[in-house]
Enzyme design. Structure first.
Site, PDB file in Angstrom:
ATOM      1  N   SER A  96       0.801  -1.227   0.000  1.00 30.69           N
ATOM      2  CA  SER A  96       0.000   0.000   0.000  1.00 30.69           C
ATOM      3  C   SER A  96       0.833   1.276   0.000  1.00 30.69           C
ATOM      4  O   SER A  96       0.293   2.370  -0.144  1.00 30.69           O
ATOM      5  CB  SER A  96      -0.955   0.008   1.199  1.00 30.69           C
ATOM      6  OG  SER A  96      -0.230  -0.038   2.417  1.00 30.69           O
ATOM      7  N   ILE A 135       8.170   0.989  -0.501  1.00 30.69           N
ATOM      8  CA  ILE A 135       8.860   0.010  -1.338  1.00 30.69           C
ATOM      9  C   ILE A 135       7.880  -0.946  -2.005  1.00 30.69           C
ATOM     10  O   ILE A 135       7.967  -1.204  -3.210  1.00 30.69           O
ATOM     11  CB  ILE A 135       9.897  -0.765  -0.500  1.00 30.69           C
ATOM     12  CG1 ILE A 135      11.062   0.160  -0.114  1.00 30.69           C
ATOM     13  CG2 ILE A 135      10.413  -1.981  -1.259  1.00 30.69           C
ATOM     14  CD1 ILE A 135      12.035  -0.452   0.876  1.00 30.69           C
ATOM     15  N   ASP A 138      -3.670  -8.969   6.321  1.00 31.41           N
ATOM     16  CA  ASP A 138      -2.850  -8.584   7.472  1.00 31.41           C
ATOM     17  C   ASP A 138      -1.986  -9.786   7.822  1.00 31.41           C
ATOM     18  O   ASP A 138      -2.484 -10.777   8.369  1.00 31.41           O
ATOM     19  CB  ASP A 138      -3.751  -8.187   8.642  1.00 31.41           C
ATOM     20  CG  ASP A 138      -2.972  -7.722   9.868  1.00 31.41           C
ATOM     21  OD1 ASP A 138      -1.743  -7.928   9.903  1.00 31.41           O
ATOM     22  OD2 ASP A 138      -3.596  -7.170  10.795  1.00 31.41           O
ATOM     23  N   ASN A 172       7.500  -8.150   2.017  1.00 33.76           N
ATOM     24  CA  ASN A 172       7.943  -6.774   2.213  1.00 33.76           C
ATOM     25  C   ASN A 172       7.298  -6.075   3.401  1.00 33.76           C
ATOM     26  O   ASN A 172       7.865  -5.127   3.940  1.00 33.76           O
ATOM     27  CB  ASN A 172       7.668  -5.969   0.939  1.00 33.76           C
ATOM     28  CG  ASN A 172       7.859  -4.489   1.153  1.00 33.76           C
ATOM     29  OD1 ASN A 172       8.978  -4.014   1.320  1.00 33.76           O
ATOM     30  ND2 ASN A 172       6.748  -3.748   1.185  1.00 33.76           N
ATOM     31  N   ARG A 221       5.631 -20.638   4.394  1.00 36.35           N
ATOM     32  CA  ARG A 221       5.121 -21.996   4.610  1.00 36.35           C
ATOM     33  C   ARG A 221       3.831 -22.240   3.830  1.00 36.35           C
ATOM     34  O   ARG A 221       3.686 -23.252   3.137  1.00 36.35           O
ATOM     35  CB  ARG A 221       4.883 -22.230   6.102  1.00 36.35           C
ATOM     36  CG  ARG A 221       4.424 -23.667   6.411  1.00 36.35           C
ATOM     37  CD  ARG A 221       4.097 -23.855   7.872  1.00 36.35           C
ATOM     38  NE  ARG A 221       2.994 -22.994   8.298  1.00 36.35           N
ATOM     39  CZ  ARG A 221       3.126 -21.964   9.136  1.00 36.35           C
ATOM     40  NH1 ARG A 221       4.315 -21.670   9.646  1.00 36.35           N
ATOM     41  NH2 ARG A 221       2.078 -21.235   9.470  1.00 36.35           N
ATOM     42  N   TYR A 258      13.596  -3.595  16.654  1.00 36.79           N
ATOM     43  CA  TYR A 258      13.502  -3.681  15.192  1.00 36.79           C
ATOM     44  C   TYR A 258      14.716  -4.422  14.631  1.00 36.79           C
ATOM     45  O   TYR A 258      14.581  -5.298  13.766  1.00 36.79           O
ATOM     46  CB  TYR A 258      13.400  -2.283  14.596  1.00 36.79           C
ATOM     47  CG  TYR A 258      13.269  -2.252  13.094  1.00 36.79           C
ATOM     48  CD1 TYR A 258      12.058  -2.553  12.478  1.00 36.79           C
ATOM     49  CD2 TYR A 258      14.358  -1.926  12.283  1.00 36.79           C
ATOM     50  CE1 TYR A 258      11.940  -2.531  11.097  1.00 36.79           C
ATOM     51  CE2 TYR A 258      14.249  -1.901  10.905  1.00 36.79           C
ATOM     52  CZ  TYR A 258      13.036  -2.195  10.319  1.00 36.79           C
ATOM     53  OH  TYR A 258      12.919  -2.172   8.948  1.00 36.79           O
ATOM     54  N   LYS A 310      14.818  -7.900  12.369  1.00 37.94           N
ATOM     55  CA  LYS A 310      15.431  -7.985  11.044  1.00 37.94           C
ATOM     56  C   LYS A 310      16.584  -8.987  11.031  1.00 37.94           C
ATOM     57  O   LYS A 310      16.776  -9.715  10.043  1.00 37.94           O
ATOM     58  CB  LYS A 310      15.901  -6.605  10.590  1.00 37.94           C
ATOM     59  CG  LYS A 310      14.759  -5.694  10.158  1.00 37.94           C
ATOM     60  CD  LYS A 310      13.975  -6.291   8.993  1.00 37.94           C
ATOM     61  CE  LYS A 310      12.896  -5.383   8.474  1.00 37.94           C
ATOM     62  NZ  LYS A 310      12.171  -5.966   7.318  1.00 37.94           N
ATOM     63  N   VAL A 346      15.896   4.296   2.326  1.00 40.58           N
ATOM     64  CA  VAL A 346      14.920   4.425   1.237  1.00 40.58           C
ATOM     65  C   VAL A 346      13.813   5.348   1.727  1.00 40.58           C
ATOM     66  O   VAL A 346      13.380   5.255   2.882  1.00 40.58           O
ATOM     67  CB  VAL A 346      14.329   3.054   0.823  1.00 40.58           C
ATOM     68  CG1 VAL A 346      13.295   3.225  -0.291  1.00 40.58           C
ATOM     69  CG2 VAL A 346      15.429   2.096   0.374  1.00 40.58           C
ATOM     70  N   THR A 371      10.542   6.161   2.556  1.00 45.12           N
ATOM     71  CA  THR A 371       9.242   5.536   2.797  1.00 45.12           C
ATOM     72  C   THR A 371       8.602   6.195   4.016  1.00 45.12           C
ATOM     73  O   THR A 371       9.193   7.051   4.663  1.00 45.12           O
ATOM     74  CB  THR A 371       9.390   4.019   3.073  1.00 45.12           C
ATOM     75  OG1 THR A 371       9.982   3.829   4.369  1.00 45.12           O
ATOM     76  CG2 THR A 371      10.256   3.344   2.017  1.00 45.12           C
TER      77      THR A 371
END
Length: 297
Positions: A18, A21, A64, A93, A126, A157, A161, A190, A192
């Protein structure tokens, strides 16, 4: 006949489509001849893309990924509609920011961060694996420099990651026998809208002038460091997707390749010293020392 059985295009699923990226990668894939299932919690931005590119190129789907039951439902939808049961690309993403001092992150904030950044991607892989294996397709993750370097006020965070980086690397090995490529896009700056807008908690040990200044410098890190436009990033990443090479890690975005070599050649104690200065933690340290000295006098 299902809605897609006459469709010769390659088919992709993009989560977090939405904005940022995911939005730009969706457009770039459509330009390169893919039919993209653009998945996100909000349909409105993606509906505009469907109008712009046509329903035979972009199909919005409300999803979601923090809710496993929605992923199972989506898998069933694909099973009913994919031509020959094949999915050429899964782009994991969707992301959740979590910018807090390590001691201020609540259970709810940590859980939501990991639900989206880790568990959601694992569940997508999966549940959609049979379609990807049948197509000898590609799985892509939006990784982050934060998974390589633990920036201050981003430890949760960074942990999420780092977890998905290791999952991607293990998956890369395990999917090779099935001819499924796995790409972990370790992403630098980036442009965003993912930046965390939540304020510093009033009860934080950093809630004093120098602490707030340090926290705010971290929150503005992305926009203060000349981030790569999301459309330019998308073009680079889609080239990686269309390539036949099979590295697990690719470094994309502002400072990504620079930090790649910094982590190899710069001792961590020196990197930590640089981060402390950049994010004004040296001022925090001096303020606390001064406060303690005044108490002792």
């Amino acid at each position: 006949m299902s809605e897609l059985q006459s469709q010769p295009k390659k088919i992709a699923v993009v989560t977090g489509a939405s904005g940022g990226i995911g939005y730009e990668v969706t457009k770039e894939l459509a330009r390169n001849g893919y039919l993209v299932y653009a998945c996100a919690r909000r349909l409105e931005p993606m509906a505009q893309l469907a109008i712009q590119f046509g329903n035979d190129s972009i199909k919005p789907y409300k999803l979601d990924i923090s809710k496993p039951e929605e992923i199972v439902t989506f898998s069933g939808f694909l099973r009913a509609n994919l031509p020959d049961g094949k999915l050429d690309l899964l782009y994991n993403n969707a992301g959740q920011s979590c910018t807090f001092p390590a001691l201020d992150a609540t259970d709810a904030a940590v859980e939501q961060c990991f639900k989206v950044n880790v568990f959601g991607h694992i569940n997508m892989c999966r549940e959609l694996s049979e379609f990807l294996i049948k197509a000898k397709g590609t799985i892509v993750f939006t990784g982050s420099l934060a998974g390589v370097v633990s920036f201050p006020f981003g430890s949760i965070y960074s942990a999420s990651k780092a977890a998905i980086h290791q999952y991607a690397r293990g998956l890369h090995l395990e999917m090779k026998p099935f001819n499924v490529r796995v790409i972990n896009a370790i992403t630098g700056g980036v442009a965003t809208d993912i930046a965390d807008k939540r304020p510093l908690p009033e009860t934080s040990i950093y809630n004093f002038p120098e602490g707030r200044e340090a926290f705010n410098s971290r929150k503005t890190m992305a926009k203060d460091n000349k981030p790569m436009p999301a459309d330019a990033y998308a073009k680079q990443l889609v080239k990686d997707i269309l390539s036949t090479s099979d590295p697990v890690d690719v470094y994309r975005g502002t400072f990504a390749n620079i930090m790649r070599f910094v982590m190899i050649f710069v001792p961590y104690w020196l990197l930590e010293k640089g981060l402390s200065k950049k994010f004004k933690l040296d001022k925090v340290n001096n303020a606390l020392k001064s406060k303690q000295k005044n108490k002792d006098d």
